[in-house]
Scaffold this active site. Structure first.
Site, PDB file in Angstrom:
ATOM      1  N   ASN A   9       0.852  -1.186   0.000  1.00 36.77           N
ATOM      2  CA  ASN A   9       0.000   0.000   0.000  1.00 36.77           C
ATOM      3  C   ASN A   9       0.899   1.251   0.000  1.00 36.77           C
ATOM      4  OD1 ASN A   9      -1.410   2.239   1.099  1.00 36.77           O
ATOM      5  ND2 ASN A   9      -3.045   0.874   1.742  1.00 36.77           N
ATOM      6  N   HIS A  12       0.889   6.207   1.865  1.00 37.30           N
ATOM      7  CA  HIS A  12       1.622   7.167   2.700  1.00 37.30           C
ATOM      8  C   HIS A  12       2.757   7.877   1.970  1.00 37.30           C
ATOM      9  CE1 HIS A  12      -1.101   6.495   5.829  1.00 37.30           C
ATOM     10  NE2 HIS A  12      -0.857   5.196   5.838  1.00 37.30           N
ATOM     11  N   HIS A  45      -5.767   3.540  -1.462  1.00 43.08           N
ATOM     12  CA  HIS A  45      -7.085   3.846  -0.893  1.00 43.08           C
ATOM     13  C   HIS A  45      -7.455   5.271  -1.282  1.00 43.08           C
ATOM     14  CE1 HIS A  45      -9.694   3.876   3.051  1.00 43.08           C
ATOM     15  NE2 HIS A  45     -10.380   4.204   1.969  1.00 43.08           N
ATOM     16  N   ARG A  47      -9.653   7.891  -0.497  1.00 50.17           N
ATOM     17  CA  ARG A  47     -10.594   8.222   0.573  1.00 50.17           C
ATOM     18  C   ARG A  47     -11.510   9.351   0.154  1.00 50.17           C
ATOM     19  NH1 ARG A  47      -8.884   6.119   5.816  1.00 50.17           N
ATOM     20  NH2 ARG A  47     -10.589   7.376   6.602  1.00 50.17           N
ATOM     21  N   ARG A  51      -7.386  12.617   1.451  1.00 53.18           N
ATOM     22  CA  ARG A  51      -6.271  13.086   2.290  1.00 53.18           C
ATOM     23  C   ARG A  51      -4.911  12.640   1.766  1.00 53.18           C
ATOM     24  NH1 ARG A  51      -7.149   9.526   7.730  1.00 53.18           N
ATOM     25  NH2 ARG A  51      -9.186  10.490   7.598  1.00 53.18           N
ATOM     26  N   GLU A  72      -8.721   0.236  -2.622  1.00 52.41           N
ATOM     27  CA  GLU A  72      -9.528   0.212  -1.401  1.00 52.41           C
ATOM     28  C   GLU A  72     -10.520   1.358  -1.500  1.00 52.41           C
ATOM     29  OE1 GLU A  72      -7.145   0.634   2.060  1.00 52.41           O
ATOM     30  OE2 GLU A  72      -6.045  -1.200   1.654  1.00 52.41           O
ATOM     31  N   THR A 102      -6.874   6.079  10.468  1.00 54.09           N
ATOM     32  CA  THR A 102      -6.724   5.060   9.440  1.00 54.09           C
ATOM     33  C   THR A 102      -7.970   4.191   9.516  1.00 54.09           C
ATOM     34  OG1 THR A 102      -5.323   3.236   8.670  1.00 54.09           O
ATOM     35  CG2 THR A 102      -5.403   3.590  11.052  1.00 54.09           C
ATOM     36  N   THR A 103      -8.048   3.126   8.705  1.00 55.10           N
ATOM     37  CA  THR A 103      -9.273   2.324   8.701  1.00 55.10           C
ATOM     38  C   THR A 103      -9.405   1.578  10.035  1.00 55.10           C
ATOM     39  OG1 THR A 103      -8.814   2.010   6.358  1.00 55.10           O
ATOM     40  CG2 THR A 103     -10.592   0.713   7.302  1.00 55.10           C
ATOM     41  N   GLU A 153     -10.605 -10.005   3.201  1.00 52.19           N
ATOM     42  CA  GLU A 153      -9.360  -9.568   3.840  1.00 52.19           C
ATOM     43  C   GLU A 153      -9.619  -9.404   5.338  1.00 52.19           C
ATOM     44  OE1 GLU A 153      -6.939  -6.645   1.900  1.00 52.19           O
ATOM     45  OE2 GLU A 153      -6.109  -5.938   3.814  1.00 52.19           O
ATOM     46  N   HIS A 192      -3.276  -4.799   7.797  1.00 51.69           N
ATOM     47  CA  HIS A 192      -3.419  -3.651   8.696  1.00 51.69           C
ATOM     48  C   HIS A 192      -2.509  -3.777   9.907  1.00 51.69           C
ATOM     49  CE1 HIS A 192      -5.577   0.108   9.077  1.00 51.69           C
ATOM     50  NE2 HIS A 192      -5.206   0.013  10.331  1.00 51.69           N
ATOM     51  N   GLY A 214       1.308  -1.522   4.275  1.00 54.16           N
ATOM     52  CA  GLY A 214       1.686  -0.194   3.798  1.00 54.16           C
ATOM     53  C   GLY A 214       2.586   0.571   4.728  1.00 54.16           C
TER      54      GLY A 214
HETATM   55  N1  PXP Z   1      -5.580  -3.479   4.076  1.00 52.63           N
HETATM   56  C1  PXP Z   1      -6.581  -2.573   4.177  1.00 52.63           C
HETATM   57  C2  PXP Z   1      -7.942  -2.980   3.731  1.00 52.63           C
HETATM   58  C3  PXP Z   1      -6.338  -1.265   4.654  1.00 52.63           C
HETATM   59  O1  PXP Z   1      -7.348  -0.390   4.756  1.00 52.63           O
HETATM   60  C4  PXP Z   1      -5.016  -0.902   4.973  1.00 52.63           C
HETATM   61  C5  PXP Z   1      -4.716   0.508   5.393  1.00 52.63           C
HETATM   62  O2  PXP Z   1      -4.982   1.393   4.372  1.00 52.63           O
HETATM   63  C6  PXP Z   1      -4.000  -1.862   4.832  1.00 52.63           C
HETATM   64  C7  PXP Z   1      -4.318  -3.145   4.411  1.00 52.63           C
HETATM   65  C8  PXP Z   1      -2.570  -1.543   5.144  1.00 52.63           C
HETATM   66  O3  PXP Z   1      -2.450  -1.217   6.493  1.00 52.63           O
HETATM   67  P1  PXP Z   1      -1.052  -0.640   7.026  1.00 52.63           P
HETATM   68  O4  PXP Z   1      -0.815   0.647   6.320  1.00 52.63           O
HETATM   69  O5  PXP Z   1      -1.304  -0.490   8.493  1.00 52.63           O
HETATM   70  O6  PXP Z   1      -0.020  -1.674   6.704  1.00 52.63           O
END
Ligand code: PXP
Length: 243
Positions: A9, A12, A45, A47, A51, A72, A102-103, A153, A192, A214
């Protein structure tokens, strides 16, 4: 055991760009580097509050990425229409609140079953493979079965954020959920809050075939560069998986 895929991901990278309103760093350029370093797919993602990732990032990534793009997105008409136009290979439906960092938590498919099912049908009609980002609970699994998507997921945020007994309990829930979801015919993904330090227990769950990671990889890349950060994560996954 089957090989574990790594989706990266790059949101960032865009966070850093948006902090100054500059044109750099470009998340698409980061995605190309990640793909070159062995990422199996790229996740972004878009959003509602824009952002980090912008609509044009998604369009440019879809044109240029040598590996599949996983978008996403929230379950809204606007996002479904956008995804159907851009046609990423995968869409992962996530909950979204404007004020969250975050999510936080998975999509409550059990409560939103009808609207999630409508969104999934529209996306699948456009040829997009849909995944639902859910907490590892039996109620969510039952609802996801009723919706009818190929992938789930597992939200690993609670596992990542807890320690000791609480983490052990959360891991147990994830293990049981992954087995039940695979038995029910889903391809099982997870993500995540995963880091090189905590990824091992998740990577060793044989029913999980893809991790989406990510923040920790992009953060590590500040010090060692993206290709090395990707390699470190791949190494941690492989060490745990034994394949
Ligand atoms: N999977 C999903 C569905 C997410 O929403 C996120 C965060 O955007 C991630 C994976 C990756 O999470 P992280 O950035 O904490 O590794």
């Amino acid at each position: 055991m089957s090989r574990l895929r790594l989706g990266i991901n790059v949101d960032h990278v865009a966070t850093l760009r948006q902090a100054r309103g500059t044109a750099y760093p470009d998340p698409v350029e980061a995605a190309l580097l990640c793909a070159g370093a062995g990422a199996d797919s790229i996740t972004i993602h878009l959003r509602e509050d824009r952002r980090h990732i912008q609509p044009d990032d998604v369009r440019r990534l879809q044109k240029r990425s040598p590996v599949p793009v996983n978008l996403e997105m929230a379950v809204t008409d606007e996002m479904v229409a956008f995804a159907c136009r851009v046609k990423p290979r995968y869409a992962c439906l996530v909950p979204e609140k404007r004020e969250e960092l975050t999510t936080e938590g998975g999509l409550d498919v059990a409560s939103l079953q009808a609207s999630v099912a409508v969104a999934c049908r529209r996306l699948q009609k456009a040829g997009i493979e849909v995944s639902l980002f859910i907490d590892p609970s039996p109620a969510q699994l039952k609802a996801a079965l009723a919706v009818g998507v190929p992938h789930l997921e597992i939200h690993t945020g609670r596992y990542a954020d807890t320690r000791g007994r609480q983490r052990d309990a959360e891991l147990k829930r994830i293990v049981a959920f992954a087995a039940a979801a695979a038995d029910a015919g889903f391809e099982v993904h997870a993500g995540h809050g995963l880091t090189c330090d905590n990824v091992g227990s998740i990577a060793s769950i044989r029913q999980i075939v893809e991790l989406n990671i990510g923040h920790s990889i992009i953060a590590r890349a500040v010090f060692v560069g993206l290709p090395a950060a990707v390699a470190e994560m791949r190494q941690a996954m492989t060490a745990a998986r034994g394949a």
